[in-house]
Write a protein that holds these residues in place. Structure first.
Motif, PDB file in Angstrom:
ATOM      1  N   ALA A  34       0.827  -1.210   0.000  1.00 25.43           N
ATOM      2  CA  ALA A  34       0.000   0.000   0.000  1.00 25.43           C
ATOM      3  C   ALA A  34       0.861   1.261   0.000  1.00 25.43           C
ATOM      4  CB  ALA A  34      -0.933  -0.002   1.209  1.00 25.43           C
ATOM      5  N   THR A  35       1.949   1.243   0.784  1.00 27.28           N
ATOM      6  CA  THR A  35       2.864   2.391   0.826  1.00 27.28           C
ATOM      7  C   THR A  35       3.498   2.639  -0.537  1.00 27.28           C
ATOM      8  OG1 THR A  35       3.362   1.904   3.139  1.00 27.28           O
ATOM      9  CG2 THR A  35       4.916   3.328   1.970  1.00 27.28           C
ATOM     10  N   PHE A  36       3.759   1.583  -1.270  1.00 25.24           N
ATOM     11  CA  PHE A  36       4.376   1.692  -2.590  1.00 25.24           C
ATOM     12  C   PHE A  36       3.373   2.142  -3.652  1.00 25.24           C
ATOM     13  CE2 PHE A  36       5.634  -0.173  -6.684  1.00 25.24           C
ATOM     14  CZ  PHE A  36       6.944   0.272  -6.792  1.00 25.24           C
ATOM     15  N   LEU A  37       2.153   1.566  -3.620  1.00 22.61           N
ATOM     16  CA  LEU A  37       1.188   1.777  -4.706  1.00 22.61           C
ATOM     17  C   LEU A  37       0.350   3.054  -4.562  1.00 22.61           C
ATOM     18  CD1 LEU A  37      -0.107  -1.868  -5.320  1.00 22.61           C
ATOM     19  CD2 LEU A  37       1.095  -0.427  -6.964  1.00 22.61           C
ATOM     20  N   CYS A  38       0.071   3.478  -3.344  1.00 21.89           N
ATOM     21  CA  CYS A  38      -0.807   4.654  -3.161  1.00 21.89           C
ATOM     22  C   CYS A  38      -0.265   5.919  -3.833  1.00 21.89           C
ATOM     23  CB  CYS A  38      -1.063   4.894  -1.678  1.00 21.89           C
ATOM     24  SG  CYS A  38      -2.263   3.724  -0.970  1.00 21.89           S
ATOM     25  N   PRO A  39       1.019   6.275  -3.658  1.00 15.51           N
ATOM     26  CA  PRO A  39       1.533   7.470  -4.363  1.00 15.51           C
ATOM     27  C   PRO A  39       1.509   7.314  -5.887  1.00 15.51           C
ATOM     28  CG  PRO A  39       3.008   6.822  -2.583  1.00 15.51           C
ATOM     29  CD  PRO A  39       2.032   5.703  -2.756  1.00 15.51           C
ATOM     30  N   ILE A  40       1.805   6.098  -6.376  1.00 16.98           N
ATOM     31  CA  ILE A  40       1.789   5.860  -7.825  1.00 16.98           C
ATOM     32  C   ILE A  40       0.379   6.049  -8.370  1.00 16.98           C
ATOM     33  CG2 ILE A  40       2.138   4.134  -9.637  1.00 16.98           C
ATOM     34  CD1 ILE A  40       4.367   2.936  -7.920  1.00 16.98           C
ATOM     35  N   ALA A  41      -0.601   5.477  -7.679  1.00 18.98           N
ATOM     36  CA  ALA A  41      -1.997   5.597  -8.121  1.00 18.98           C
ATOM     37  C   ALA A  41      -2.453   7.053  -8.109  1.00 18.98           C
ATOM     38  CB  ALA A  41      -2.894   4.746  -7.228  1.00 18.98           C
ATOM     39  N   PHE A  42      -2.053   7.790  -7.074  1.00 19.13           N
ATOM     40  CA  PHE A  42      -2.450   9.198  -6.966  1.00 19.13           C
ATOM     41  C   PHE A  42      -1.873  10.022  -8.116  1.00 19.13           C
ATOM     42  CE2 PHE A  42      -1.478  13.531  -5.536  1.00 19.13           C
ATOM     43  CZ  PHE A  42      -2.758  13.971  -5.251  1.00 19.13           C
ATOM     44  N   LEU A  43      -0.613   9.806  -8.442  1.00 15.80           N
ATOM     45  CA  LEU A  43       0.045  10.590  -9.488  1.00 15.80           C
ATOM     46  C   LEU A  43      -0.415  10.208 -10.886  1.00 15.80           C
ATOM     47  CD1 LEU A  43       3.671  10.650  -8.027  1.00 15.80           C
ATOM     48  CD2 LEU A  43       2.051  12.543  -8.089  1.00 15.80           C
ATOM     49  N   ARG A  44      -0.593   8.922 -11.145  1.00 19.00           N
ATOM     50  CA  ARG A  44      -0.912   8.466 -12.498  1.00 19.00           C
ATOM     51  C   ARG A  44      -2.383   8.650 -12.865  1.00 19.00           C
ATOM     52  NH1 ARG A  44       2.761   5.341 -15.415  1.00 19.00           N
ATOM     53  NH2 ARG A  44       0.986   4.576 -16.628  1.00 19.00           N
ATOM     54  N   GLU A  45      -3.283   8.561 -11.883  1.00 19.06           N
ATOM     55  CA  GLU A  45      -4.708   8.528 -12.215  1.00 19.06           C
ATOM     56  C   GLU A  45      -5.511   9.648 -11.537  1.00 19.06           C
ATOM     57  OE1 GLU A  45      -4.996   3.685 -12.927  1.00 19.06           O
ATOM     58  OE2 GLU A  45      -5.700   4.537 -11.040  1.00 19.06           O
ATOM     59  N   ARG A  46      -4.822  10.684 -11.065  1.00 22.93           N
ATOM     60  CA  ARG A  46      -5.531  11.739 -10.333  1.00 22.93           C
ATOM     61  C   ARG A  46      -6.485  12.533 -11.226  1.00 22.93           C
ATOM     62  NH1 ARG A  46      -0.362  13.516 -11.204  1.00 22.93           N
ATOM     63  NH2 ARG A  46      -0.067  15.624 -12.042  1.00 22.93           N
ATOM     64  N   LYS A  47      -6.218  12.584 -12.537  1.00 21.37           N
ATOM     65  CA  LYS A  47      -7.055  13.393 -13.431  1.00 21.37           C
ATOM     66  C   LYS A  47      -8.204  12.594 -14.052  1.00 21.37           C
ATOM     67  CE  LYS A  47      -3.409  16.667 -14.690  1.00 21.37           C
ATOM     68  NZ  LYS A  47      -2.606  17.255 -15.800  1.00 21.37           N
ATOM     69  N   LYS A  48      -8.088  11.260 -14.067  1.00 19.18           N
ATOM     70  CA  LYS A  48      -9.132  10.461 -14.722  1.00 19.18           C
ATOM     71  C   LYS A  48      -9.898   9.571 -13.751  1.00 19.18           C
ATOM     72  CE  LYS A  48      -5.969   6.674 -16.000  1.00 19.18           C
ATOM     73  NZ  LYS A  48      -5.503   5.822 -17.109  1.00 19.18           N
ATOM     74  N   ARG A  49      -9.622   9.689 -12.461  1.00 17.55           N
ATOM     75  CA  ARG A  49     -10.270   8.836 -11.474  1.00 17.55           C
ATOM     76  C   ARG A  49     -11.711   9.270 -11.268  1.00 17.55           C
ATOM     77  NH1 ARG A  49      -7.333  10.080  -7.479  1.00 17.55           N
ATOM     78  NH2 ARG A  49      -5.601   8.693  -7.972  1.00 17.55           N
ATOM     79  N   PRO A  50     -12.693   8.382 -11.481  1.00 14.92           N
ATOM     80  CA  PRO A  50     -14.094   8.761 -11.245  1.00 14.92           C
ATOM     81  C   PRO A  50     -14.368   8.854  -9.743  1.00 14.92           C
ATOM     82  CG  PRO A  50     -13.944   6.449 -11.860  1.00 14.92           C
ATOM     83  CD  PRO A  50     -12.568   7.012 -12.012  1.00 14.92           C
ATOM     84  N   PRO A  51     -15.440   9.530  -9.360  1.00 17.26           N
ATOM     85  CA  PRO A  51     -15.749   9.658  -7.926  1.00 17.26           C
ATOM     86  C   PRO A  51     -16.082   8.302  -7.308  1.00 17.26           C
ATOM     87  CG  PRO A  51     -17.541  10.512  -9.276  1.00 17.26           C
ATOM     88  CD  PRO A  51     -16.406  10.257 -10.207  1.00 17.26           C
ATOM     89  N   LEU A  52     -15.656   8.112  -6.070  1.00 20.66           N
ATOM     90  CA  LEU A  52     -15.928   6.867  -5.357  1.00 20.66           C
ATOM     91  C   LEU A  52     -17.354   6.870  -4.814  1.00 20.66           C
ATOM     92  CD1 LEU A  52     -12.689   6.193  -3.263  1.00 20.66           C
ATOM     93  CD2 LEU A  52     -13.699   4.656  -4.960  1.00 20.66           C
ATOM     94  N   THR A  53     -18.052   5.785  -5.043  1.00 19.72           N
ATOM     95  CA  THR A  53     -19.382   5.614  -4.457  1.00 19.72           C
ATOM     96  C   THR A  53     -19.286   4.597  -3.324  1.00 19.72           C
ATOM     97  OG1 THR A  53     -19.965   3.819  -5.972  1.00 19.72           O
ATOM     98  CG2 THR A  53     -20.436   6.072  -6.700  1.00 19.72           C
ATOM     99  N   MET A  54     -20.295   4.544  -2.493  1.00 20.41           N
ATOM    100  CA  MET A  54     -20.303   3.591  -1.387  1.00 20.41           C
ATOM    101  C   MET A  54     -20.288   2.150  -1.904  1.00 20.41           C
ATOM    102  SD  MET A  54     -19.964   4.892   1.526  1.00 20.41           S
ATOM    103  CE  MET A  54     -20.370   3.412   2.445  1.00 20.41           C
ATOM    104  N   LYS A  55     -20.942   1.922  -3.039  1.00 17.00           N
ATOM    105  CA  LYS A  55     -20.968   0.576  -3.616  1.00 17.00           C
ATOM    106  C   LYS A  55     -19.571   0.146  -4.046  1.00 17.00           C
ATOM    107  CE  LYS A  55     -23.196  -2.247  -7.163  1.00 17.00           C
ATOM    108  NZ  LYS A  55     -24.152  -2.274  -8.295  1.00 17.00           N
ATOM    109  N   VAL A  56     -18.824   1.068  -4.689  1.00 20.79           N
ATOM    110  CA  VAL A  56     -17.465   0.754  -5.128  1.00 20.79           C
ATOM    111  C   VAL A  56     -16.554   0.527  -3.925  1.00 20.79           C
ATOM    112  CG1 VAL A  56     -15.416   1.687  -6.287  1.00 20.79           C
ATOM    113  CG2 VAL A  56     -17.664   1.922  -7.351  1.00 20.79           C
TER     114      VAL A  56
END
Length: 357
Positions: A49-71
């Protein structure tokens, strides 16, 4: 150009099998050193999680859809079934048996996925077609191999004894060279098979969440985060003494870091690339390679003995795996052919758009 891409995909999959094979050996070394299985799993997902969270934030911050409770709920269940429960069962199974033994059992995953899809009515059993027959037969053969692996030991295979066996006394204080007891073998097999079913459950849930939340890095990061939280709670319920959690410059730290940073974090982008380029069937074909790599590494590093029952059971499991994969490939080809025939039969005068599932 296509040939070059195919060559890269093959090289990537062989490399991944080597990485995952080394993980099995690292896990066994850490367990032999006295590290608790639940603590090892918790640390693995903390590192991941420590490794992947910053990568996910940087790579997908502009195309990430909003999180719903179901997701969020689906991602929580992915972490629970695919990571927390699955890996705790898997690592405990390795502790009770051997890395080679449980790697062979893990090849039942396509068969257990097929059974789960039948039970949840996500897939129908078409026994009148060769594809359905192959998947059913492959599942039965694989399960038969697992039973043979569990209940028949047989004579020791002497071929691997000819390989060099360096000593790793500086890495582990308690090398497990004694034979596996019958009780541990049965319990370990059971845990390994249940871990395959939990992994199959994760595949079904993740396939659904990926359709509505198509951000692979973010999914991996959040599932690892949920897995870390869940695994830590599980481990703390058993071990609250900080002595069990202390990491030094030893095999416990190396195994936890390798499992989290390399086998979970670094391997994920490579696996995602192969999946995107070649599809899930291509990925599955390479699974038996890990069994060969683990058998060699375990014999050399862990001095694990290989018996005839393990070899025969592994052959049946791998044979069943390829039957299921052939059935899935045949089914996909038949479906594609039916869709093409349906297109040809549609009059061009309709002018309507056709939506295919």
């Amino acid at each position: 150009m296509m040939g070059s891409e195919s060559g890269r995909a093959v090289a990537a999959m062989v490399s991944l099998q080597l990485l995952f094979s080394a993980l099995q050996v690292f896990i066994k070394l850490a367990l032999n050193d006295g590290m608790d299985a639940r603590v090892l799993v918790a640390y693995r997902f903390m590192f991941a999680a420590t490794f992947l969270c910053p990568i996910a934030f940087l790579r997908e911050r502009k195309k990430r859809p909003p999180l719903t409770m179901k997701v969020v709920l689906q991602l929580f269940l992915c972490g629970l079934f695919g990571f927390s429960i699955n890996q705790n069962l898997y690592v405990l199974a390795i502790k009770l048996t051997s890395a080679t033994y449980i790697t062979a059992i893990s090849n039942l995953t396509p068969a257990t996925t097929f059974l789960l899809a039948i039970l949840t009515r996500l897939e129908t059993l078409k026994l009148k077609k060769p594809a359905g027959q192959a998947k059913l037969l492959g599942t039965l053969v694989g399960m038969g191999g697992a039973m043979l692996l569990t209940f028949y030991k047989g004579p020791k295979i002497m071929v691997l004894d000819q390989l060099p066996h360096p000593k790793f006394a500086h890495l582990t204080e308690n090398p497990q060279s004694h034979p596996i007891s019958t009780g541990n073998q049965i319990i370990g097999s059971f845990l390994g098979i249940i871990s395959c079913f939990t992994y199959a459950t994760w595949l079904v849930i993740q396939a659904k969440v990926s359709k509505v939340y198509p951000c692979h890095y973010s999914i991996a990061a959040m599932v690892c985060l949920f897995g870390a939280l869940q695994s830590t709670v599980m481990a703390l319920c058993v071990h609250r003494d900080m002595e069990h959690w202390r990491l030094g410059l030893n095999i416990r730290l190396y195994s936890s870091a390798y499992a989290g940073l390399v086998a979970s974090g670094s391997a994920f982008p490579l696996l995602s690339w192969c999946l995107r380029k070649k599809g899930p069937l291509f990925i599955s074909v390479f699974s038996p390679l890990m069994l060969i790599f683990v058998a060699l590494m375990s014999s050399i590093i862990l001095n694990e003995a290989l018996h005839l029952g393990s070899v025969l059971g592994s052959v049946l499991i791998v044979g069943g795996l390829y039957m299921v994969l052939w059935g899935k490939a045949k089914e996909a080809a038949d479906l594609s052919e039916d869709e093409n025939q349906g297109k040809e039969s549609i009059p061009v005068t309709t002018g309507g758009e056709n939506e295919m599932k």
